[in-house]
Scaffold this motif. Sequence first.
Motif, PDB file in Angstrom:
ATOM      1  N   ASP A 163       0.834  -1.201   0.000  1.00 29.19           N
ATOM      2  CA  ASP A 163       0.000   0.000   0.000  1.00 29.19           C
ATOM      3  C   ASP A 163       0.870   1.253   0.000  1.00 29.19           C
ATOM      4  O   ASP A 163       1.875   1.324   0.720  1.00 29.19           O
ATOM      5  N   ALA A 164       0.477   2.229  -0.794  1.00 28.76           N
ATOM      6  CA  ALA A 164       1.104   3.547  -0.711  1.00 28.76           C
ATOM      7  C   ALA A 164       0.553   4.277   0.515  1.00 28.76           C
ATOM      8  O   ALA A 164      -0.616   4.121   0.869  1.00 28.76           O
ATOM      9  N   GLY A 187      -3.698   5.123   3.469  1.00 28.86           N
ATOM     10  CA  GLY A 187      -3.177   4.631   2.202  1.00 28.86           C
ATOM     11  C   GLY A 187      -4.054   3.567   1.592  1.00 28.86           C
ATOM     12  O   GLY A 187      -5.204   3.351   1.978  1.00 28.86           O
ATOM     13  N   GLY A 188      -3.469   2.865   0.630  1.00 30.25           N
ATOM     14  CA  GLY A 188      -4.204   1.841  -0.122  1.00 30.25           C
ATOM     15  C   GLY A 188      -4.968   2.447  -1.276  1.00 30.25           C
ATOM     16  O   GLY A 188      -4.518   2.431  -2.417  1.00 30.25           O
ATOM     17  N   ASP A 196      -8.301  -1.652  -0.062  1.00 31.24           N
ATOM     18  CA  ASP A 196      -9.310  -0.658  -0.404  1.00 31.24           C
ATOM     19  C   ASP A 196      -9.073   0.599   0.423  1.00 31.24           C
ATOM     20  O   ASP A 196      -9.197   1.710  -0.073  1.00 31.24           O
ATOM     21  N   LEU A 197      -8.722   0.389   1.696  1.00 29.84           N
ATOM     22  CA  LEU A 197      -8.369   1.495   2.572  1.00 29.84           C
ATOM     23  C   LEU A 197      -7.610   0.941   3.771  1.00 29.84           C
ATOM     24  O   LEU A 197      -7.988  -0.091   4.336  1.00 29.84           O
ATOM     25  N   ARG A 227     -10.268  -6.894  -0.206  1.00 31.26           N
ATOM     26  CA  ARG A 227     -10.957  -8.061  -0.738  1.00 31.26           C
ATOM     27  C   ARG A 227      -9.936  -9.159  -1.035  1.00 31.26           C
ATOM     28  O   ARG A 227      -8.979  -8.942  -1.775  1.00 31.26           O
ATOM     29  N   PHE A 228     -10.123 -10.331  -0.411  1.00 34.90           N
ATOM     30  CA  PHE A 228      -9.284 -11.496  -0.655  1.00 34.90           C
ATOM     31  C   PHE A 228     -10.041 -12.432  -1.590  1.00 34.90           C
ATOM     32  O   PHE A 228     -10.917 -13.180  -1.155  1.00 34.90           O
ATOM     33  N   GLY A 229      -9.736 -12.396  -2.879  1.00 37.40           N
ATOM     34  CA  GLY A 229     -10.464 -13.248  -3.811  1.00 37.40           C
ATOM     35  C   GLY A 229     -11.945 -12.913  -3.782  1.00 37.40           C
ATOM     36  O   GLY A 229     -12.368 -11.828  -4.181  1.00 37.40           O
TER      37      GLY A 229
END
Length: 248
Positions: A163-164, A187-188, A196-197, A227-229
Amino acid sequence: MRLLSFLSAIALAATSSSAAENQWDFTATLYGWFPSVSTAVETPLGEVEGQVDFDEILETLDIAFIGALEARKGRLSLVADLQYFDIGVEAEPHRATSFNDAKVDSQMFLFSAYASYALVDSAKFRLDIGGGLRFIGAKINTHLYGKGAVPVAEFSADGHWTDALIVTRVRRQFNDRWHGVAYFEVGGFGIGDSSDLTWQVFAGGGYRLNAIWSAVGGFRHLAIERRFGNFDVTTEVSGPLLGFQAAF
């Protein structure tokens, strides 16, 4: 003669100030975190939510390591922060299902590194703003139970991503011994494969014991949404921390 001495004193002070600005100062911090943990996992059989409060964390925390290192030169700061958790959380299955109990096991490794620049840098107050990256590796196992002790259904989600981060930090020196510090990271933003965040906030302070060691403490909150998959996972870790910091 007095004028020469005065000019020599000014030159010596300027040289000392320049040397101080070109010198790297380091601080290393090792601390214990006693958080409450909240996890929500969206599974094919409904959402599973679990939480453990900070007064129960020692019973559910299998292993943890938390530490930080900062290098400072004038207005520039370089910070590295390492966190590792292995936590089991008792959870509640979705009410529309026939399951009685649930458990969420979370393993998370987080390494953050960023650079910041002091917009304000005085003897008593410093304001930094900067940016960097956070690498996250996570494995989340969700177990659903019926009436027995053996899981009836299990779902596993794991992955690693970067993540940035945007970072703001403030430090206030109250006197020779006491100081306060606070920072906020966000970030994210759903960029590529990132969270996502994700965001983190800390507020606390420290007491200088001697020229090298300080005792530090405060409150820290970390949140990650991703989200994981096919699974949406939200994890929040927050609570007090205590530790020691060495300056060298």
